[in-house]
Every structure is written in C-alpha cells, then in structure tokens.
Design an enzyme around this catalytic site. Sequence first.
Site, PDB file in Angstrom:
ATOM      1  CB  SER A   1       4.996   9.885  11.558  1.00 32.25           C
ATOM      2  OG  SER A   1       4.103  10.019  10.471  1.00 32.25           O
TER       3      SER A   1
ATOM      4  CG  ASP B   1       0.538  -0.087   9.618  1.00 32.39           C
ATOM      5  OD1 ASP B   1       0.149   0.738  10.470  1.00 32.39           O
ATOM      6  OD2 ASP B   1       0.900   0.237   8.475  1.00 32.39           O
TER       7      ASP B   1
ATOM      8  CD  GLN C   1       0.262   8.148   7.362  1.00 32.18           C
ATOM      9  OE1 GLN C   1      -0.333   8.988   8.039  1.00 32.18           O
ATOM     10  NE2 GLN C   1      -0.256   6.970   7.065  1.00 32.18           N
TER      11      GLN C   1
ATOM     12  CE  LYS D   1      -3.058   0.485   3.482  1.00 24.98           C
ATOM     13  NZ  LYS D   1      -2.858   1.746   4.223  1.00 24.98           N
TER      14      LYS D   1
ATOM     15  NE  ARG E   1      -2.545  -2.162   8.378  1.00 22.81           N
ATOM     16  CZ  ARG E   1      -2.279  -2.526   7.124  1.00 22.81           C
ATOM     17  NH1 ARG E   1      -2.450  -3.777   6.752  1.00 22.81           N
ATOM     18  NH2 ARG E   1      -1.850  -1.652   6.236  1.00 22.81           N
TER      19      ARG E   1
HETATM   20  C1  S3P Z   1       2.421   4.721   6.309  1.00 23.79           C
HETATM   21  C2  S3P Z   1       2.995   5.101   7.488  1.00 23.79           C
HETATM   22  C3  S3P Z   1       2.503   4.644   8.810  1.00 23.79           C
HETATM   23  C4  S3P Z   1       1.566   3.466   8.702  1.00 23.79           C
HETATM   24  C5  S3P Z   1       0.586   3.627   7.589  1.00 23.79           C
HETATM   25  C6  S3P Z   1       1.286   3.790   6.260  1.00 23.79           C
HETATM   26  C7  S3P Z   1       2.988   5.238   5.045  1.00 23.79           C
HETATM   27  O1  S3P Z   1       1.817   5.724   9.427  1.00 23.79           O
HETATM   28  O2  S3P Z   1       0.896   3.258   9.921  1.00 23.79           O
HETATM   29  O3  S3P Z   1      -0.265   2.496   7.510  1.00 23.79           O
HETATM   30  O4  S3P Z   1       2.689   4.696   3.958  1.00 23.79           O
HETATM   31  O5  S3P Z   1       3.753   6.201   5.109  1.00 23.79           O
HETATM   32  P1  S3P Z   1       2.598   6.861  10.285  1.00 23.79           P
HETATM   33  O6  S3P Z   1       3.476   7.579   9.368  1.00 23.79           O
HETATM   34  O7  S3P Z   1       1.510   7.732  10.834  1.00 23.79           O
HETATM   35  O8  S3P Z   1       3.337   6.123  11.379  1.00 23.79           O
END
Ligand code: S3P
Length: 463
Positions: A187, A340, A189, A41, A417
């Site tokens: 993080s 995750d 993200q 993903k 999940r």
């Molecule tokens: C992700 C980062 C994670 C993860 C999410 C996907 C990504 O989140 O939990 O399912 O693709 O960058 P965080 O960055 O908030 O930890």
Amino acid sequence: MGRAQPPTSGKYIPTVPILIAQPAATTPARLNGTIAVPGDKSISHRSLILGALTVGESTVHGLLEGDDVLATARALRSYGADIQRGDDGVWRINGLGIGGLMAPSDILDLGNSGTGARLLLGLAASHGVTSIYTGDASLRQRPMERVITPLEQMGAKFAAAPGGRLPITVTGTNRALPIEYRLPVASAQIKSAVLLAGLNAPGQTTVIEPRPSRDHTENMLRHFGAEVTITDDDDGARRITVTGRPELRPQNVAVPGDPSSAAFPIAAALLVPGSEITVTGVGLNPLRAALFDTLRDMGARITEQNRRDDLGEPIADLLVQAGPLKGIEVPPERAPAMIDEYPVLAVIAAFAQGPTVMRGIAELRVKESDRIAAMVTGLTALGVRVEELPDGMIVHGHDGPAPANPGVLIDSEMDHRIAMSFLVYGLAAQGPVHVDGCDMIETSFPGFADLMNILGGRIGAPA
Ligand code: S3P
C-alpha cells in the site's frame, strides 16, 4: 450535472445526481478526437504536501483540482501553509519547513480522500500538534489502523472511532522515533504515511513492502532534495529508507495526466467500434500503468507516442483504436500497479470474448466502496454473468456489446470509479445505463462527462 428522476420508480427521491450514458446517436457511433485528462491525483496530493514542508515558493502546474486534492490543500492551509491558485492556473505554495506545522483551529475534513487522510495523518504524527480528522460517509468506513499501527510505534497518540476509523484525533510528537516497518499489504498510502512521518524523525526510517507499490512519494522526496534509498530483495520485497530532517528545496512540479483517469476514455474507445482517440500527456510510471499491459494482452491496440520524462515520471501520448478483445487471466502480481483500474477492467471484460479472471485483489474491498461487490452487483443487474470470489471476480464476456437490462439504476456507492466505469459501459452497451451518485466523479475527474461527450459520447441527465 443536473438532478433528475430515476427511470423506473415514482417513489424514489433522488438526493444525488443521476447520469445516463448511451451509445452516440450518430452512425457509426464511434468516439474520435484528442484529449488530455486532469492531473494525476496521487502526484497532486504529494506535490502540495511536500511544497508545504519546504521553505520558499514551490509551484505546481497541472494540479488536479478535484475535491480530494482540494481537501488536502485546505488541510495544509489549516496547518499554516500558504497555498494559492493563480489566475494562470498555477498553484504556488510557500511552506513551513519540516517540523513547522501549526495546530489547526478546526476539524480537518478530508471528504472522500483516503490518500489525503492517510498521508496527512503520517505528517501530523511527527509534529507536536493535535489535529482531528474526519471525512464523508465512505471515508469514515475505511480502515485507518493500517496507518495508526506504525505511527504509534513512532510515538504518536491516536483516539479513533470504533474499528480504528475516522473521526480520529492524532496527537503528534516532535520527538518521533525512526522505525523499520514491514507493511502487511502493498500500500502506497501506508508506505507514504510512514515515510512522511520519518521526515521529522532523527535518523533513518525504513519501510519494507511485500511488493512494490506506486513510488511517487519516493520520486518526489528525492526531487525535493531528501535522501531516499531503495533496495529490492530476492523475494520481491522492496526496502525504502528516508533520512530524517532533510532541508527540502522548493521545486517546480508539472503533474502528468492521471493514468487512472485516462483509463476511462481509453476503455470507451476500445469498446465502441470504429473509435480512434489520443490521450495526451498520460503518466506511465511502471507501478501505475499495468492496466495498459493487461489490455494489450487482451488484444487492445494502444500505441505510445512522444515518450518523455518529467520529475522521474515517464509520460507519453496514447493512441487507442477499437477492436475485438479476448478475456484473460490477469496476473495477480500486477495488482498493485493497476489497483484502481479493476472496476473499469471488469467493464471491458464484459465486452471481451470469454472469461476474464481477476484474483489477488482483496484490497478492492476497502477502497472508496467494496469495489468487487459493487462491480458484481452492477454488472449482474445489467445482465452480465459474473462470479464473485473472496479476492476477486470472474467476468464472462459477451464478445461485443454487453447487455443493458432496462430499469436498472446503478449505485455508485459513493465511489467515483464505480460511477465512471458504468457510464463507460453505457456508451458501448446494447442500451442506455443509468448511474446514481455521479457527483462523486468530482473527487478525481472534474469535467468527465463533458470530455467524454467531446469525443462523441452521450452522457447527460435523463430527460
Ligand atoms: C494511492 C494508493 C492506492 C490507491 C489510491 C491512491 C496513493 O491506495 O488505491 O487510489 O496515492 O498513494 P493503497 O495505498 O491503499 O493501495
């Protein structure tokens, strides 16, 4: 997946699909076979985004066609990118170039996807257009000020719902300032939002993360031709710098199987006695794959075969054999590399011998649901002893099939999940388990129930 009445109450009117998972009717009820899980993903989102920023045609093989990634594709089309899926299943992206996003004519609905929303807010911040973002009831509850804070420093303007939540209007700037930003939490993200904004800022944008988080953005930026430098500090922090305004070059991306999705069939195969399965082509980026190290520490038999590399991302086939597992204390520093996977680990822990201690995972409380609360509630209802901690949980294992109190309807809490974790539980437990809200599985793992049933599982709508 059909709609069905819940097992217990005549008053309940189901609004979302319920699935029941139970041990296979065959004797022995083991799982067997070779499968591939859908594409990663995180890498799928990023391949669409970078393709959309590149002039010329990029192709993506094995894109995850789950709701989350499709929402990102729709949003990028609204910004003007040409994104098509061929009959051959290959996605072709003709991008706009950095700085080329056009103003969307409608609201951008990212559905359940925190990754899509946060990464695209980063992208939008350094383009001189105004966009309005929203999402489903789960996503509208999730914190967004974590990306708003650095993106405002870069010059973007935000109007958010109370608590810094969606819906959010972002007015980006073509004159974004490069910044140096220290993340308050590890993080990927937030890191990715800032790095993507930095692509259209002159000079160098730097993110410092307290602990390394998944580095797919950095890997893919390099692959597309951007200059990214990474240095590790003595205290465990990592400093990532991207040089703005690169000329990205079109690429052919092959998306590996998602280790976070592979975790579910792997967990089921470990728990159902006599099982032996192979999951092919699983991405094993070290910043993603710590669940497998943890399971090996618990005594799991997981063997890597055909190790290879694509896009700087390691991949292997995983052979998994059932066997007894023992509870452990999971090292908290591993958390970012298996963030995750704690819900399914909590399920596995319920079948292990002794307690499994999971700490340092307060971030789980702001995922698609409060995953600590959701697992504690569901496992307790089924008959497992679980202690909730502010930043984690302790699951007391049953050293074999865990209980499945009858009459319980697990709520997925709009979290894919959570739904899949409890369905895996039901495949190996003392009795069937009913889970409500299984439509959320479409966000990350289309075909989940079918794939589990191909292995010999028994997941379906209750009669
Ligand atoms: C992700 C980062 C994670 C993860 C999410 C996907 C990504 O989140 O939990 O399912 O693709 O960058 P965080 O960055 O908030 O930890």
